[in-house]
Write a protein that holds these residues in place. Sequence first.
Motif, PDB file in Angstrom:
ATOM      1  N   TYR A  37       0.844  -1.196   0.000  1.00 36.61           N
ATOM      2  CA  TYR A  37       0.000   0.000   0.000  1.00 36.61           C
ATOM      3  C   TYR A  37       0.880   1.247   0.000  1.00 36.61           C
ATOM      4  N   PRO A  38       0.332   2.387  -0.457  1.00 35.07           N
ATOM      5  CA  PRO A  38       1.081   3.647  -0.382  1.00 35.07           C
ATOM      6  C   PRO A  38       1.029   4.198   1.030  1.00 35.07           C
ATOM      7  N   THR A  39       1.926   5.138   1.342  1.00 39.64           N
ATOM      8  CA  THR A  39       1.893   5.766   2.655  1.00 39.64           C
ATOM      9  C   THR A  39       0.542   6.426   2.895  1.00 39.64           C
ATOM     10  N   PHE A  40       0.065   7.162   1.900  1.00 37.58           N
ATOM     11  CA  PHE A  40      -1.297   7.675   2.001  1.00 37.58           C
ATOM     12  C   PHE A  40      -1.849   7.986   0.619  1.00 37.58           C
ATOM     13  N   SER A  41      -3.172   8.010   0.551  1.00 40.03           N
ATOM     14  CA  SER A  41      -3.892   8.308  -0.685  1.00 40.03           C
ATOM     15  C   SER A  41      -4.889   9.414  -0.401  1.00 40.03           C
ATOM     16  N   GLY A  42      -5.416   9.996  -1.474  1.00 37.97           N
ATOM     17  CA  GLY A  42      -6.374  11.070  -1.239  1.00 37.97           C
ATOM     18  C   GLY A  42      -7.208  11.405  -2.460  1.00 37.97           C
ATOM     19  N   VAL A  43      -8.236  12.197  -2.203  1.00 34.97           N
ATOM     20  CA  VAL A  43      -9.096  12.754  -3.244  1.00 34.97           C
ATOM     21  C   VAL A  43      -9.152  14.258  -3.028  1.00 34.97           C
ATOM     22  N   ALA A  44      -8.849  15.017  -4.068  1.00 35.30           N
ATOM     23  CA  ALA A  44      -8.911  16.475  -4.009  1.00 35.30           C
ATOM     24  C   ALA A  44      -9.999  16.969  -4.953  1.00 35.30           C
ATOM     25  N   ARG A  45     -10.880  17.804  -4.448  1.00 36.42           N
ATOM     26  CA  ARG A  45     -11.953  18.391  -5.262  1.00 36.42           C
ATOM     27  C   ARG A  45     -11.741  19.895  -5.314  1.00 36.42           C
ATOM     28  N   SER A  46     -11.792  20.464  -6.510  1.00 32.04           N
ATOM     29  CA  SER A  46     -11.525  21.896  -6.653  1.00 32.04           C
ATOM     30  C   SER A  46     -12.716  22.752  -6.245  1.00 32.04           C
ATOM     31  N   LEU A  47     -13.832  22.118  -5.920  1.00 31.43           N
ATOM     32  CA  LEU A  47     -15.009  22.833  -5.440  1.00 31.43           C
ATOM     33  C   LEU A  47     -15.459  22.193  -4.134  1.00 31.43           C
ATOM     34  N   ASN A  48     -15.567  23.016  -3.098  1.00 33.50           N
ATOM     35  CA  ASN A  48     -15.989  22.537  -1.786  1.00 33.50           C
ATOM     36  C   ASN A  48     -17.439  22.931  -1.556  1.00 33.50           C
ATOM     37  N   PHE A  49     -18.331  21.940  -1.555  1.00 34.02           N
ATOM     38  CA  PHE A  49     -19.758  22.221  -1.388  1.00 34.02           C
ATOM     39  C   PHE A  49     -20.112  22.582   0.054  1.00 34.02           C
ATOM     40  N   TYR A  50     -19.237  22.228   1.003  1.00 40.48           N
ATOM     41  CA  TYR A  50     -19.531  22.470   2.413  1.00 40.48           C
ATOM     42  C   TYR A  50     -18.353  23.154   3.108  1.00 40.48           C
ATOM     43  N   PRO A  51     -18.049  24.401   2.732  1.00 41.77           N
ATOM     44  CA  PRO A  51     -16.928  25.104   3.377  1.00 41.77           C
ATOM     45  C   PRO A  51     -17.241  25.399   4.842  1.00 41.77           C
ATOM     46  N   VAL A  52     -16.204  25.359   5.675  1.00 40.50           N
ATOM     47  CA  VAL A  52     -16.352  25.593   7.106  1.00 40.50           C
ATOM     48  C   VAL A  52     -15.429  26.743   7.511  1.00 40.50           C
ATOM     49  N   GLY A  53     -15.920  27.603   8.410  1.00 35.39           N
ATOM     50  CA  GLY A  53     -15.091  28.702   8.906  1.00 35.39           C
ATOM     51  C   GLY A  53     -14.721  29.662   7.797  1.00 35.39           C
ATOM     52  N   ASN A  54     -13.427  29.915   7.623  1.00 32.82           N
ATOM     53  CA  ASN A  54     -12.978  30.850   6.588  1.00 32.82           C
ATOM     54  C   ASN A  54     -12.631  30.155   5.277  1.00 32.82           C
ATOM     55  N   ASP A  55     -12.990  28.883   5.147  1.00 31.78           N
ATOM     56  CA  ASP A  55     -12.800  28.192   3.867  1.00 31.78           C
ATOM     57  C   ASP A  55     -13.735  28.793   2.815  1.00 31.78           C
ATOM     58  N   LYS A  56     -13.289  28.774   1.564  1.00 34.98           N
ATOM     59  CA  LYS A  56     -14.111  29.255   0.459  1.00 34.98           C
ATOM     60  C   LYS A  56     -14.406  28.093  -0.488  1.00 34.98           C
ATOM     61  N   PRO A  57     -15.594  28.074  -1.102  1.00 33.34           N
ATOM     62  CA  PRO A  57     -15.943  26.954  -1.997  1.00 33.34           C
ATOM     63  C   PRO A  57     -14.924  26.734  -3.100  1.00 33.34           C
ATOM     64  N   GLU A  58     -14.416  27.840  -3.691  1.00 39.23           N
ATOM     65  CA  GLU A  58     -13.497  27.724  -4.829  1.00 39.23           C
ATOM     66  C   GLU A  58     -12.098  27.284  -4.421  1.00 39.23           C
ATOM     67  N   GLU A  59     -11.815  27.212  -3.123  1.00 43.11           N
ATOM     68  CA  GLU A  59     -10.507  26.755  -2.660  1.00 43.11           C
ATOM     69  C   GLU A  59     -10.406  25.236  -2.642  1.00 43.11           C
ATOM     70  N   GLY A  60     -11.526  24.559  -2.719  1.00 45.84           N
ATOM     71  CA  GLY A  60     -11.518  23.105  -2.797  1.00 45.84           C
ATOM     72  C   GLY A  60     -11.408  22.431  -1.442  1.00 45.84           C
ATOM     73  N   VAL A  61     -11.378  21.107  -1.482  1.00 45.27           N
ATOM     74  CA  VAL A  61     -11.296  20.303  -0.266  1.00 45.27           C
ATOM     75  C   VAL A  61     -10.536  19.029  -0.585  1.00 45.27           C
ATOM     76  N   VAL A  62      -9.804  18.514   0.413  1.00 48.03           N
ATOM     77  CA  VAL A  62      -8.982  17.314   0.242  1.00 48.03           C
ATOM     78  C   VAL A  62      -9.342  16.306   1.334  1.00 48.03           C
ATOM     79  N   ASN A  63      -9.397  15.029   0.962  1.00 50.57           N
ATOM     80  CA  ASN A  63      -9.574  13.944   1.929  1.00 50.57           C
ATOM     81  C   ASN A  63      -8.369  13.026   1.844  1.00 50.57           C
ATOM     82  N   LEU A  64      -7.737  12.742   2.983  1.00 49.84           N
ATOM     83  CA  LEU A  64      -6.543  11.907   3.042  1.00 49.84           C
ATOM     84  C   LEU A  64      -6.789  10.671   3.902  1.00 49.84           C
TER      85      LEU A  64
END
Length: 294
Positions: free
Chosen positions: A61-88
């Motif tokens: 297995y790799p050390t880690f894997s992830g999915v990055a989306r350039s659009l964040n449908f559920y931004p939290v705090g000072n996050d912006k939708p266009e900044e995207g979101v990453v899951n590791l």
Amino acid sequence: ISNITEITKLMDECKSMGVYASVFFRDSKTYMIATQNLIDQEKMAIVLQEVVGTAYGKHFYPTFSGVARSLNFYPVGNDKPEEGVVNLVLGLGKYIEDGGISLSFSPYHPQNIIQLSSVDYALRDTQRYFYALDLSSSYNCIKKDDAFNLLTLNLKDAEADDSIRYISSTFMPQDQTIYDGYYDGGRKIISFANILQHDIFPLTDILKDAMRIAQQEMGRAVEIEFAVDVKSRHEAHFYLLQVRPIVQNKELMNEDLSSVSPESTFLYTNNVLGHGIVDDVEDVVYVKSSTFNA
């Protein structure tokens, strides 16, 4: 692969290879309905892709894997939708696809992670299991389930493999404190602190560039699958595995279109890919259907 001889040779060498996807599967039919694609225009390809990672005994297995989306449908705090979101996640990325616990953050604000905002959250809402490829058998019988040769392992297994040294933090029960980094004793937490907070690998910079370029070239929001194999504090490898557009709805429609007379419309069709907002149209070209010749 240029000819059938090479294909046959490859299949003979790879006894455990099989095709487990089909246009007759329910998922494929659901995709067709969702995209409004025409069946005679659909094509299916077979992709042979090398699995990224390192062998740890009978685990791969790799050390880690992830999915990055350039659009964040559920931004939290000072996050912006266009900044995207990453899951590791530690291990193979299928763990994200199957709904396993992953670490979620904005690549522009990697220090702001709700799952690590308190000791209780970190102990409860971080990854405890992961997927690895099973190298202990040749698997002559292929199944349509693409997880038939995967193992579900826990953090103790990863600790024994020494694969989480650069992606974990350590909870010390004596003082109820989480320390960034891997230390002997204590419970290990998959925090990616050395990656996100201490920059031993420029993951966020890579992902920001990858999302920007992919979105620019595709002309719409994208989803990127990637994997990283960390060899040491001074060597790590980033692998971009897949890039695909995100299907998104920008607005909701509540109008009853059946009440609109076709004679009173400017454009009318029985087939449509969906609805949304296009704000850069400057010209409309109208072709008379009665005189149009394909």
